[in-house]
Write a protein that holds these residues in place. Structure first.
Motif, PDB file in Angstrom:
ATOM      1  N   GLY A 175       0.794  -1.218   0.000  1.00 37.26           N
ATOM      2  CA  GLY A 175       0.000   0.000   0.000  1.00 37.26           C
ATOM      3  C   GLY A 175       0.826   1.267   0.000  1.00 37.26           C
ATOM      4  O   GLY A 175       0.280   2.370   0.007  1.00 37.26           O
ATOM      5  N   TRP A 219      -0.657  -7.126  -8.429  1.00 34.59           N
ATOM      6  CA  TRP A 219       0.200  -6.989  -7.245  1.00 34.59           C
ATOM      7  C   TRP A 219       1.113  -5.761  -7.296  1.00 34.59           C
ATOM      8  O   TRP A 219       1.106  -4.950  -6.392  1.00 34.59           O
ATOM      9  N   ARG A 229       3.911   0.381  -6.438  1.00 32.94           N
ATOM     10  CA  ARG A 229       3.284   0.087  -5.152  1.00 32.94           C
ATOM     11  C   ARG A 229       2.835  -1.361  -5.141  1.00 32.94           C
ATOM     12  O   ARG A 229       2.291  -1.861  -6.130  1.00 32.94           O
ATOM     13  N   GLU A 231       0.268  -4.053  -3.859  1.00 34.02           N
ATOM     14  CA  GLU A 231      -1.086  -4.096  -3.322  1.00 34.02           C
ATOM     15  C   GLU A 231      -1.301  -5.415  -2.594  1.00 34.02           C
ATOM     16  O   GLU A 231      -1.206  -6.485  -3.204  1.00 34.02           O
TER      17      GLU A 231
END
Ligand code: CA
Length: 234
Positions: A175, A219, A229, A231
């Motif tokens: 995140g 991902w 990023r 996830e």
């Protein structure tokens, strides 16, 4: 309290004094080696949770000591101290088996944070502090940090050292968008705008290996103009 033992390989008296003081104040037990021969002897004698290794030593190069220990299968984490300007030196160090780098001059807090991270790794690997087993899972991918292995659907994945480091770093910060230069620093040990394409290439290869759709990654998400990023699963 569990004893945490550090081998400090450094020949510059002022730095030895400062670092020893700093490490002792944090509760570490410190052994010092000030030249190549005594460094080699200390490393061989073993029992350290982490080694801080200067490269330019009287009597030899810290890199040779590093290669020697790795060739014996000695996996004690090593933090290499390098001249900040020397990118090639860092790359060579990485290939020789260093776990982390710090350029001189460095910030004491930064040094402590990195040493702490390396020691945690040792203790976790030895089933020490909390017996924390450092396995990251997402989808059908499993990353075992202590064994430095990754599997997909139970099959070993063929990742380069940089891909492994990238994946671990991203997955450990779900995140959180990471800029390219930060990723470069984490996976390669240096940062430079010119080399940020390198990150893109490796992320692309990594996506393929973890089964992420490059057109619509699940991902490793691209954050346009910034970085990537990871996830986590919902
Ligand atoms: Ca030196």
């Amino acid at each position: 309290m569990i004893e945490r033992r550090i081998l400090l390989v450094e020949d510059e008296p002022g730095l030895v004094f400062t670092l020893t003081d700093l490490l002792l104040s944090e509760g570490y037990t410190v052994t010092h080696a000030g030249d190549y021969a005594s460094a080699l002897a200390a490393i061989r004698s073993g029992g350290f949770d982490a080694i801080i290794l200067d490269l330019m030593l009287p009597g030899g190069s810290g890199l040779d000591a590093l290669r020697e220990m790795r060739s014996r299968g000695d996996g004690v984490p090593v933090l290499v101290l390098t001249a900040r300007s020397s990118v090639p030196e860092r790359v060579v160090g990485l290939k020789a088996g260093a776990d982390d780098y710090l350029g001189k001059p460095f910030d004491s807090e930064e040094l402590l944070a990195r040493v702490e991270a390396l020691v945690r790794r040792t203790k976790a690997g030895a089933g020490g502090v909390g017996g924390e087993r450092r396995v990251i899972r997402f989808g059908d991918v499993e990353i075992d940090r202590d064994r430095a292995e990754a599997r997909k659907a139970g099959e070993p994945m063929q990742l380069t050292v940089q891909e492994f480091r990238l994946l671990v770093f991203l997955a450990e910060h779900p995140g959180k968008t990471m800029p390219r230069n930060r990723l470069l620093e984490e996976a390669w040990g240096y940062a430079g705008a010119a080399a940020s394409r390198t990150v893109d290439m490796h992320v692309s290869s990594l996506r393929q290996k973890i089964g992420d759709d490059p057109a619509k990654p699940r991902w490793i998400v691209t954050v346009r103009g910034f970085g990537y990023r990871f996830e986590a699963e919902a």
